[in-house]
Design an enzyme around this catalytic site. Structure first.
Site, short mmCIF file in Angstrom:
data_model
loop_
_atom_site.label_atom_id
_atom_site.label_comp_id
_atom_site.label_asym_id
_atom_site.label_seq_id
_atom_site.Cartn_x
_atom_site.Cartn_y
_atom_site.Cartn_z
N LEU A 141 43.35 46.92 31.46
CA LEU A 141 43.33 46.70 32.89
C LEU A 141 42.35 45.57 33.19
CD1 LEU A 141 43.16 50.37 34.28
CD2 LEU A 141 45.18 48.94 33.95
N ASP A 142 42.65 44.77 34.21
CA ASP A 142 41.73 43.71 34.60
C ASP A 142 40.39 44.31 34.98
OD1 ASP A 142 43.83 41.91 34.30
OD2 ASP A 142 44.43 42.07 36.39
N ARG A 143 39.34 43.52 34.87
CA ARG A 143 37.98 44.02 35.14
C ARG A 143 37.90 44.73 36.50
NH1 ARG A 143 32.42 42.48 34.03
NH2 ARG A 143 33.05 40.69 32.77
N ARG A 242 49.48 41.69 40.95
CA ARG A 242 48.67 40.80 41.78
C ARG A 242 49.43 39.52 42.14
NH1 ARG A 242 43.41 40.24 38.20
NH2 ARG A 242 42.72 38.95 39.97
#
Length: 297
Positions: A141-143, A242
């Protein structure tokens, strides 16, 4: 001499990979040399290292205690900033944990705290660290995205999860808050393009090298200037949710790359995964989602 009996958790793993887990400080060249010299054997015979292992196979390593210790010692660092790991599901082969927003899934070149390190620390502290495999996460997962991260505790678990994700048998559901009054419901098929600057572009027109990105949107709640959206991923492209919402004119609220990035949080959360043979694993939406929507006017 050290002897290891292959368990079902390592079935179909190649011998060279199995040895790399037992002897993490040894180079692959050194391992092949030891195999050629029969200092490492499989079922009492010389092996090439490419054999696929079966449960019950016997691996013998003819090293002195000092040499074995030199090549086998594993150091699992527990980052000082680590907080207790929130385990959502665990069995003998896999583990699912909560990743808070702001934490990396895997460490960058600087090293340090990340979900993967916390999982290793948890397994080591609780006596669950296998000697013949190094557990690792299978999805990132993205930060700034929170939610469920899956990891294989054994080779069997890691391969099972990787294969299930690759074949799209794992159903992933996210929740996000999108800017504006987002009304699109159902499947959204578009084209995913990787840019040189590590960002991506989602477009309705295909360019050379593009891959299809399939996303399903279900708006569930409207507030003053934002929409709570349930999202199902049918493909697993980088930054898919996103970039898709940005292309549709309703970026994820607080997204610094594809939106305005004007909020304290980026409101994107990996809410659930449905894994074949296991069922649905859920991670409740963070409370700050509700607080934000309630305060939105």
């Amino acid at each position: 001499m050290k002897e290891f009996t292959v368990t079902s958790g390592n079935e179909k793993e190649r011998l060279n990979k199995y040895l790399a887990h037992i002897l993490p400080n040894a180079s692959m060249g050194f391992l092949y040399k030891m195999l050629r010299k029969k200092n490492i054997t499989l079922n009492g015979k010389k092996a090439s290292g490419n054999e696929l292992l079966k449960a019950g196979d016997e691996v013998r390593i003819f090293f002195s205690d000092e040499t074995f210790e030199k090549f086998s010692s594993k150091t699992v660092s527990i980052p000082e900033s680590s907080k207790p790991l929130q385990v959502l599901y665990e069995d003998d082969d896999i583990i699912a944990v909560h990743k808070p927003a702001g934490l990396l899934s895997q460490s960058d070149i600087k090293g340090g705290d990340c979900v993967n390190a916390r999982i290793l620390a948890y397994l080591s502290t609780n006596g669950k660290m296998p000697s013949d495999f190094t557990p690792s996460i299978v999805n990132r997962l993205d930060r700034n995205t929170s939610g469920i991260v899956l990891a294989g505790k054994t080779y069997k678990g890691s391969r099972f999860l990787s294969d299930a994700i690759q074949s799209r048998d794992v159903v992933k559901t996210y929740y996000c808050i999108a800017d504006g009054h987002f009304e699109k419901t159902g499947l959204y098929k578009a084209w995913h393009h990787q840019n040189p600057d590590n960002s991506v572009t989602i477009s309705d027109k295909k360019r050379e090298g593009d891959k299809e990105a399939v996303t399903e949107f279900f708006p569930e709640k409207y507030s003053g200037k934002h929409t709570l959206v349930r999202v199902i991923l049918h493909t697993g492209r980088k930054h898919q949710i996103r970039a898709s919402l940005s292309n549709l004119g309703h970026p994820v609220t607080g997204d610094p790359k594809y939106g305005r990035g004007h909020e304290k949080h980026m409101y994107l959360h990996a809410f659930s995964v449905e894994v074949p043979g296991i069922g649905k694993i859920e991670d409740p939406v963070p409370e700050y989602f509700g607080r934000f929507l309630d305060a939105d006017i």
